[in-house]
Design a protein around this motif. Structure first.
Motif, PDB file in Angstrom:
ATOM      1  N   GLU A  32       0.834  -1.211   0.000  1.00  0.00           N
ATOM      2  CA  GLU A  32       0.000   0.000   0.000  1.00  0.00           C
ATOM      3  C   GLU A  32       0.867   1.260   0.000  1.00  0.00           C
ATOM      4  O   GLU A  32       0.558   2.247  -0.671  1.00  0.00           O
ATOM      5  N   ARG A  89       1.943   1.978  -3.459  1.00  0.00           N
ATOM      6  CA  ARG A  89       0.822   2.484  -4.264  1.00  0.00           C
ATOM      7  C   ARG A  89       0.557   3.949  -3.927  1.00  0.00           C
ATOM      8  O   ARG A  89       0.328   4.763  -4.811  1.00  0.00           O
ATOM      9  N   HIS A 100      -2.538  -2.888  -8.650  1.00  0.00           N
ATOM     10  CA  HIS A 100      -2.093  -3.657  -7.478  1.00  0.00           C
ATOM     11  C   HIS A 100      -0.939  -4.589  -7.833  1.00  0.00           C
ATOM     12  O   HIS A 100      -0.173  -4.981  -6.970  1.00  0.00           O
TER      13      HIS A 100
END
Ligand code: F6R
Length: 265
Positions: A164, A167, A182
């Motif tokens: 995460e 990202r 992802h």
């Protein structure tokens, strides 16, 4: 491993560009055009701008026959998407240098071929004779390419899931954080170790902790960039902010300033 703390990000870009150009010239003189490993993201952009400016000014080397291999690629973007790493590297470097698209390589994210994409890319790298110089960035969590913490230090090109944090870090390139894919295809740490020279560049305070852990911490899959400690020819170029958490910064500066000019990086 050679650590080179420099005053500014512009100094990092100039020295990285000098090193890449030196390699391109040496390989051309040997009659075997260079194989360059390229990173995307923000950090290499000033280096790429420097290479392009010198090329346009006519002071750069000839890039005839030079082949390039990207480190990684997003999975799940529409084919030819402008934020794919292949489109990005063409726009930011290889097109302006006049390197033809057929000599610019990246892992193939086409969904139908995903199960074999890693092995096919490894084969392409082998067929090219391996990478002469691999440019690397580093993530705030210590990733290199898209090998996130916990990645095998011996890994090969394969599909991975992004953390995460990564990202979020990359959301600035996309319209919304949720648009960041992802999944990715990435060279493994074992793949990267096969390149003949690793050149990691890092700039800015946000990279300082990851850099210190990678170069002064233990070799560990928890900090994938620490794998550079295993490589016989790894160079780390840092601006002052990225070098700010290093315990031995004074020593690294002393060593670099005292190097004989003929030695190079
Ligand atoms: C990109 C790549 C990544 C980046 C890293 C740092 O090809 O391999 O490992 O180098 O995420 O990104 P920036 O430079 O944007 O901070």
């Amino acid at each position: 491993m050679e650590i080179v703390p420099l005053p500014t990000a512009a100094d990092v870009a100039r020295l990285a560009a000098d090193t890449i150009e030196g390699l391109v010239r040496r390989r051309a003189a040997d009659g075997q055009p260079a194989v360059l490993g390229l990173a995307t993201g923000s950090t290499p952009l000033p280096t790429y701008a420097e290479l392009i400016a010198r090329h346009r000014a006519g002071t750069g080397p000839s890039y005839a026959g030079v082949r390039t291999f990207n480190l990684d690629e997003y999975v799940g973007l529409p084919p030819g998407h402008e934020l794919s790493y292949l489109a990005t590297i063409r726009r930011d470097l290889t097109d302006p240098l006049g390197i033809p698209p057929e000599l610019v390589h990246g892992p193939d994210p086409d969904e139908a071929g995903l199960p074999t994409a890693g092995e096919r890319y490894e084969e392409e790298l082998r067929a090219a004779g391996g990478v002469d110089l691999q440019l690397l960035g580093i993530g705030t969590d210590g990733h290199v390419a898209f090998n996130e913490p916990g990645s095998s230090l011996a890994s090969h090109t394969r599909i991975k899931t992004l953390e995460e944090q990564t990202r979020q870090d990359n959301a600035r390139f996309f319209g919304a954080p949720d648009d960041v894919p992802h999944h990715v295809l990435t060279q493994g740490l074992g793949t990267i170790l096969r390149a003949r020279h690793l050149l990691l560049i890092a700039t800015g305070e946000s990279k300082a902790e990851a850099v210190a852990t990678a170069v002064e911490g233990p070799l560990s899959a928890s900090c994938p960039a620490s794998v550079l400690q295993l490589h016989p020819h790894a160079t780390v170029l840092l601006d002052e902010a990225a070098a700010s958490r290093l315990e031995r910064a004074v020593h690294y500066r002393f060593v670099y300033e005292g190097k004989p000019a003929w030695q190079g990086l």
